[in-house]
Design an enzyme around this catalytic site. Sequence first.
Site, short mmCIF file in Angstrom:
data_model
loop_
_atom_site.label_atom_id
_atom_site.label_comp_id
_atom_site.label_asym_id
_atom_site.label_seq_id
_atom_site.Cartn_x
_atom_site.Cartn_y
_atom_site.Cartn_z
N ASP A 82 0.82 -1.21 0.00
CA ASP A 82 0.00 0.00 0.00
C ASP A 82 0.86 1.27 0.00
O ASP A 82 2.06 1.23 0.28
CB ASP A 82 -0.89 -0.01 1.25
CG ASP A 82 -2.17 0.80 1.09
OD1 ASP A 82 -2.29 1.55 0.10
OD2 ASP A 82 -3.05 0.68 1.95
N GLU A 137 -13.96 1.98 0.67
CA GLU A 137 -13.41 2.56 1.89
C GLU A 137 -13.61 4.08 1.93
O GLU A 137 -13.60 4.68 3.02
CB GLU A 137 -11.92 2.23 2.03
CG GLU A 137 -11.06 2.83 0.95
CD GLU A 137 -9.58 2.50 1.11
OE1 GLU A 137 -9.19 2.09 2.22
OE2 GLU A 137 -8.83 2.64 0.15
#
Length: 330
Positions: A82, A137
């Site tokens: 990430d 998200e």
Amino acid sequence: YYIDFASKYGVEYVILDEGWAVNKQADLFQVVPEIDLKELVDYGNKKNVGLILWAGYWAFDRDMEKVCKHYSEMGIKGFKVDFMDRDDQVIVDFHNRGAQMGAKYKMLIDYHGTYKPTGLQRTYPNVINFEGVNGLEQMKWNAELDQVTYDVTVPFTRMVAGPIDYTQGSMRNAIKRNYRSVYSEAMSQGTRCRQLAEYVIFESPLNMLCDSPSNYEREEECTEFIASVPTIWDNTIALNGEIGKYISIARQSGDAWYVGSMTNWDARNMELDLSFLGEGNFRGEVFKDGINADKVARDYKKEMIDIPANKRLPISMAPGGGYVIKITKK
């Protein structure tokens, strides 16, 4: 608890997201004392559930080979990497090196926080998925985003480039006027059936169940369906669509066809052309927006239907709604 849940529903992996390694140290060998990774790997093996570790790219890149060797030998199946957050030469090179190292140690790679795919997965099939998308998200913190319109836009744009790590599957659902961004108890925009349809419409070979096991346990019908939807397909047919308004996609896995439809904030009636099924009699397991889904977004109806002989199936969707059907031959 998560491993037990995954095993119960036949979910192949559990991702240990941010929090398993000591915070702000960028050192993937500093595991928080409360977590015994080897014990979790061994327990997962008994339950036929593999573990994937989340990692910030800088920590992953500091000693990539040592990290991959150590955790592959432990039995970790791969990394969700990430926060690359750019696409300059340094980061493009990192993606290539990460793919190579993952392949060397037989680990899957999920590139989150990254740019859209450009074909890397063709050379390194262990690179399973890419984010490069405003996934669900965003609902935790972005009160202004119109996710419903985005959902019926991105299949025509971003998804053309390759798979999307969108992380769908919310069991808390909100109509337009009820939605608000709540970080600790996030909800989705649109109906429950929209969330189910996204598992068919979005191409995502490593698919997430984004909500908590507790919420899924209370919604067993939906959970069993989500867990049963394939992530790799034999055939795909675009049935209809208009950018920013609606889309319907049919995908085949073995002898079964899955068809998903989504609409924007407009309620919509349409007819699906299922002539691709060919000759024969077919049955369908349907999840459709409930009669009150325009007021209570989680309202849905599950039913078994016979596919009409003329293979023309009328459907209706609530505002922000969805429809999904699994079709098998009788």
